[in-house]
Design a protein around this motif. Structure first.
Motif, short mmCIF file in Angstrom:
data_model
loop_
_atom_site.label_atom_id
_atom_site.label_comp_id
_atom_site.label_asym_id
_atom_site.label_seq_id
_atom_site.Cartn_x
_atom_site.Cartn_y
_atom_site.Cartn_z
N GLU A 66 -9.98 -10.33 0.18
CA GLU A 66 -8.64 -10.72 -0.29
C GLU A 66 -8.39 -10.48 -1.80
O GLU A 66 -7.43 -9.79 -2.15
N VAL A 69 -8.30 -6.65 -2.69
CA VAL A 69 -7.13 -5.93 -2.17
C VAL A 69 -5.87 -6.36 -2.93
O VAL A 69 -5.03 -5.54 -3.29
N ALA A 70 -5.79 -7.66 -3.23
CA ALA A 70 -4.61 -8.17 -3.95
C ALA A 70 -4.45 -7.48 -5.30
O ALA A 70 -3.33 -7.31 -5.79
N SER A 72 -5.29 -4.33 -6.04
CA SER A 72 -5.47 -2.87 -5.94
C SER A 72 -4.17 -2.17 -5.53
O SER A 72 -3.23 -2.80 -5.05
N ASP A 73 -4.16 -0.84 -5.74
CA ASP A 73 -3.05 -0.02 -5.28
C ASP A 73 -3.39 0.69 -3.98
O ASP A 73 -2.50 1.12 -3.24
N ALA A 108 -5.41 -7.67 5.09
CA ALA A 108 -5.24 -7.82 3.64
C ALA A 108 -4.25 -6.78 3.09
O ALA A 108 -3.37 -7.13 2.29
N VAL A 109 -4.37 -5.52 3.51
CA VAL A 109 -3.43 -4.51 2.99
C VAL A 109 -2.01 -4.80 3.49
O VAL A 109 -1.03 -4.55 2.79
N ARG A 110 -1.92 -5.35 4.70
CA ARG A 110 -0.59 -5.73 5.22
C ARG A 110 0.04 -6.82 4.36
O ARG A 110 1.21 -6.73 3.98
N ARG A 111 -0.77 -7.84 4.02
CA ARG A 111 -0.25 -8.96 3.20
C ARG A 111 0.23 -8.47 1.85
O ARG A 111 1.22 -8.96 1.31
N HIS A 112 -0.49 -7.49 1.27
CA HIS A 112 -0.22 -7.13 -0.12
C HIS A 112 0.49 -5.79 -0.27
O HIS A 112 0.69 -5.33 -1.41
N VAL A 114 -0.51 -2.74 0.35
CA VAL A 114 -1.40 -1.79 -0.33
C VAL A 114 -1.64 -0.56 0.57
O VAL A 114 -1.80 -0.69 1.78
#
Ligand code: NAD
Ligand code: DAU
Length: 332
Positions: A66, A69-70, A72-73, A108-112, A114
């Protein structure tokens, strides 16, 4: 994409990719790696600390994933249990890392919001007949044979579902067999090179007629970077370098390059469910993204790899005895 998380970046291909990123981009790289038996801190040594940091953690643990990923690009997901023979001994870490790990990253990428690139294998398509012109394409049906390839196939399906259902900005790639520096001595080419360097003999499963489509890890890296930066979202690209050889030919090439007689090898027990032949048609990647491999000559790439293992004995030596003990238990 300045801040890139590379999962499995202390493994064979992941580490080659991190070197490639440092050379060819100005990205800041965070490696997320559990440092399993297959990992190596040395593979990342010497890279600039201002550009590359290693975080020891598990892709299947949301708490590890988490925060990275939060911040990152993009995430490029290499981390996996990667060896077929191990998956026949004990499939459980393959299911956890390859399936739950991919699920955890996708959430995680869905949430943020990314960007995500999923690194996969041609083994998801099963195998092809020997002596046939057919090759795998992006349209080939999924038909995995081993617990390893089934777990990778499942992870690909998760990615496509997250693209379609949740609009995750993802691309996928399926690559053929890699060789090059930092590959663990459990794998075919480094095992045979180090057997010969040790004064022993290569060990060929069955008759040795199974065909693999070899690509240098640095060519895999350049393809992944091209897809990450220029690939169309939601698309899959097959990566290959037209390197089809049967295992017997590769063993004979290694023996010749090391000055040993061409029949100085042993036939050993075959792998259960052993896929016959892999072959990649990489037309889509070459035409759409103008990619081409730099290592056109397999024999030259193999010779350079032999030199690398000769020069890096201190790196592979600690893993060699335990790896061979595991093979001996399987009669291989
Ligand atoms: P490898 O086994 O050399 O390295 C895997 C890395 O992942 C290691 O550093 C390991 O510590 C790390 N890892 C394992 N479980 C983890 C976890 N739960 N959390 C975080 N890190 C973890 O593998 P490789 O050969 O470099 O393969 C990398 C990727 O490329 C894999 O996804 C594999 O399926 C794919 N691939 C490999 C090949 C090949 O020929 N080796 C070809 C096509 C695709
Ligand atoms: O095709 C891509 C795949 O290539 C990746 O997804 C996997 O992560 C990677 O490990 C590789 O899978 P393979 O099973 O093809 O690779 P491996 O190096 O284990 O074996 C290559 C071939 O050599 C295969 O036909 C089995 C054979 N072999 C292997 C070993 C270790 C031998 O004949 N003798 C050996 O000692």
């Amino acid at each position: 994409m300045r801040r890139i998380v590379v999962t499995g970046g202390a493994g064979f291909i992941g580490a080659n990719f991190v070197h490639h990123l440092v050379q060819h981009t100005d990205a800041e790289v965070t490696v997320l790696d559990k440092l399993t038996y297959a990992a190596s801190r040395e593979a990342l040594a010497g890279l600039p600390e201002s550009r590359v940091r290693l975080v020891v953690g598990d892709v299947a643990e949301a708490d590890d994933v988490e925060p990275l990923v939060a911040a990152s690009d993009a995430v490029v997901h290499f981390a996996a249990e990667s060896h077929n023979d191990n998956s026949l001994d004990d499939p459980s870490p393959f299911v956890r890392t390859n399936l739950v790990g991919t699920f955890t990253l996708l959430e995680a990428v869905r949430r943020h919001g990314v960007r995500y690139h999923h690194v996969s294998t041609d083994e998801v398509y099963g195998d092809l007949p020997l002596g046939d012109p057919a090759r795998f394409t992006e349209e080939s049906p999924y038909l995995p044979s081993s617990p390893y390839s089934a777990s990778k196939a499942g992870s690909d399906h998760l990615v496509r579902a997250w693209v379609r259902s949740f609009g995750v900005a993802a691309t996928l790639s399926n690559c053929s067999n890699n060789y090059g520096p930092w590959q663990h001595v459990e794998k075919f080419i480094p095992r045979q090179i180090t057997n010969v360097l040790d004064g022993g003999r290569p060990r060929l499963y069955g008759a040795g007629l199974n065909v693999r489509d070899w690509i240098h890890a640095s060519d895999h890296s350049s393809a992944v970077l091209r897809i990450l930066t220029e690939g169309r979202l939601g698309e899959t690209y097959l990566i290959g370098a037209d390197g089809e050889r049967n295992n017997l030919e590769v063993v004979r090439m290694i023996l010749a390059l090391l000055g040993r007689p061409e029949d100085d090898f042993d036939h050993v027990t075959d792998r259960a469910g052993h896929d016959l032949r892999y072959a990649i048609d990489s037309t889509k990647l070459r035409k759409e993204l103008s990619w081409s491999p730099a290592y056109g000559d397999f024999e030259a790439g193999l010779a350079a790899t032999i030199d690398w293992y000769r020069d890096h004995e201190a790196w592979w030596r600690p893993a060699k005895a335990t790896t061979e003990a595991a093979y001996a238990r399987r009669g291989q």
